[in-house]
Write a protein that holds these residues in place. Structure first.
Motif, PDB file in Angstrom:
ATOM      1  N   ARG A   1     -14.198 120.416  94.096  1.00  3.95           N
ATOM      2  CA  ARG A   1     -15.407 119.675  93.678  1.00  3.95           C
ATOM      3  C   ARG A   1     -15.306 119.344  92.024  1.00  3.95           C
ATOM      4  O   ARG A   1     -15.470 118.356  91.358  1.00  3.95           O
TER       5      ARG A   1
ATOM      6  N   GLU B   1     -12.403 117.397  90.998  1.00  3.30           N
ATOM      7  CA  GLU B   1     -12.612 116.026  91.250  1.00  3.30           C
ATOM      8  C   GLU B   1     -13.495 115.277  90.073  1.00  3.30           C
ATOM      9  O   GLU B   1     -13.353 114.391  89.825  1.00  3.30           O
ATOM     10  N   GLU B   2     -14.465 116.112  89.928  1.00  2.00           N
ATOM     11  CA  GLU B   2     -15.698 115.856  88.891  1.00  2.00           C
ATOM     12  C   GLU B   2     -15.101 116.001  87.330  1.00  2.00           C
ATOM     13  O   GLU B   2     -15.900 115.572  86.335  1.00  2.00           O
TER      14      GLU B   2
ATOM     15  N   GLN C   1     -17.332 109.512  86.984  1.00  2.00           N
ATOM     16  CA  GLN C   1     -17.908 110.276  87.546  1.00  2.00           C
ATOM     17  C   GLN C   1     -16.970 111.192  88.569  1.00  2.00           C
ATOM     18  O   GLN C   1     -17.324 112.243  88.644  1.00  2.00           O
ATOM     19  N   LYS C   2     -15.902 110.633  89.191  1.00  3.94           N
ATOM     20  CA  LYS C   2     -14.890 111.292  89.958  1.00  3.94           C
ATOM     21  C   LYS C   2     -13.551 110.875  89.529  1.00  3.94           C
ATOM     22  O   LYS C   2     -13.473 109.798  89.015  1.00  3.94           O
TER      23      LYS C   2
ATOM     24  N   GLU D   1      -8.320 108.571  92.923  1.00  6.19           N
ATOM     25  CA  GLU D   1      -7.333 109.230  94.009  1.00  6.19           C
ATOM     26  C   GLU D   1      -6.028 109.377  93.641  1.00  6.19           C
ATOM     27  O   GLU D   1      -5.524 110.479  94.110  1.00  6.19           O
TER      28      GLU D   1
ATOM     29  N   HIS E   1     -13.565 114.816  82.453  1.00  2.00           N
ATOM     30  CA  HIS E   1     -14.656 114.082  82.275  1.00  2.00           C
ATOM     31  C   HIS E   1     -15.103 114.320  80.938  1.00  2.00           C
ATOM     32  O   HIS E   1     -15.327 115.445  80.587  1.00  2.00           O
TER      33      HIS E   1
END
Length: 342
Positions: free
Chosen positions: A102, A105-106, A149-150, A153, A165
């Motif tokens: 997570r 990903e963030e 935000q993410k 892929e 980010h």
């Protein structure tokens, strides 16, 4: 039941380090106690440890088991406490992998390696650039900085790709991207901005931040309008890519000289055909002609030294020590040519 519920909640609320230490201590004590109770049965501490772990994990192969009443009673106690401890530990480990994914990903993880490429801004052009970098070099890693935000892929599909980010006009994301240890930075124009001048204005602001934080890192900036390059005169930018002008000029060349766009495509992409590669000067090359003939014999063509494309008119000149030579060949020839002479 209430006791075991309270015990489970207490284990879950434990700090990870405390939980791991408690589990390790309990396993150690159980191993020592069971061996002390039945030394002849378990024969060694290693066998006892094996029995304790198979009991904790509820595997229970049955090749070792307690015989005396005290050992059986302690085994029941060990099973009731141990399975709870080990279960919570395994759960914590699984949770840590979920948290790590997570955070990745963030874009909240800090990158610690070196010699990576930092790409600022995510869009179709940066996506193509990432794929091209991966095709060109099997070891280089890529960091993408954006305010998404993410992570897209594509950036989650390869361990060599990382997402940070943050606002590229601020310092924080560059610290996480380990910018000062990067080999190169590519700044793409923001596709979310429609006005070309405003795109260049944002690129200029980002360039100022990058130049201030890592002036020695090679920086390439996409500029929408050629006249705006003068605005970057006080910023440390090594190369500019003229987005609109490059496309327009390529279209004109394609109209005037049929098929020339395919030549450009081969030179700027590793996907097919002959490619452009950079090689260092070898000690046995004194003149450009020495390098030209040697490379030609190996299947490569020497075309430039840095931005000088007139090699064919300078064959008798000495190659300077700091020369940066470019050749055209296929991947197999390049791998052979770049090997140092023994």
């Amino acid at each position: 039941m209430h006791f075991f519920l309270k015990l489970s909640l207490g284990l879950i609320r434990m700090r990870n380090v405390t939980l791991f230490i408690t589990t390790a201590v309990f396993i150690f004590l159980s191993t020592v106690i069971m061996y002390a109770l039945e030394p002849d049965n378990f024969e060694s501490l290693l066998n006892t440890f094996y029995f304790v772990m198979t009991t904790f994990t509820t595997v229970g192969y049955g090749d070792y088991s307690p015989i005396t009443l005290p050992a059986k009673i302690y085994s029941v106690f060990m099973f009731l406490i141990g399975i709870g401890l080990l279960g919570v530990v395994i759960g914590k480990i699984v949770d840590s992998f979920t948290i790590f994914r997570r955070m990745r990903e963030e874009g909240r993880l800090t990158y610690m390696n070196e010699n990576h490429v930092v790409i600022i801004g995510w869009g179709k052009k940066s996506e193509s650039a990432v794929k091209e970098i991966l095709d060109s070099d099997s070891e280089v890693e890529v960091i993408v900085i954006d305010a998404l935000q993410k992570a897209p892929e594509l950036l989650m599909s390869d361990n060599r790709l990382h997402y940070i980010h943050g606002d590229p006009a601020l310092e924080e994301p560059y610290a996480k991207a380990n910018l000062t240890s990067a080999s190169a930075v590519i700044i793409f124009a923001d596709d979310n901005i429609q006005e070309p001048s405003l795109k260049d204005a944002k690129s200029l602001l980002v360039s100022i931040t990058v130049s201030r934080l890592a002036p020695d890192v090679h920086t390439t900036v996409e500029v929408m309008t050629e006249k705006n390059i003068s605005n970057f005169s006080h910023v440390q930018v090594d190369e500019f890519i003229l987005s609109q002008e490059t496309i327009s000029r390529l279209a004109v060349r394609s109209a005037l000289y049929k098929g020339v766009s395919q030549v450009y495509s081969q030179l700027i992409s590793r996907a097919h055909g002959e490619d452009l590669y950079q090689i260092p000067k070898k000690k046995e090359w004194e003149t450009y002609n020495d390098a030209f003939q040697d490379l030609l014999a190996q299947g490569a063509t020497l075309i430039a030294d840095r931005n000088h494309l007139d090699i064919n008119r300078r064959l008798d000149e000495q190659i300077p020590a700091d020369a940066v030579l470019y050749i055209i060949c296929n991947r197999e020839t390049y791998e052979k040519v770049k090997q140092p002479t023994s």
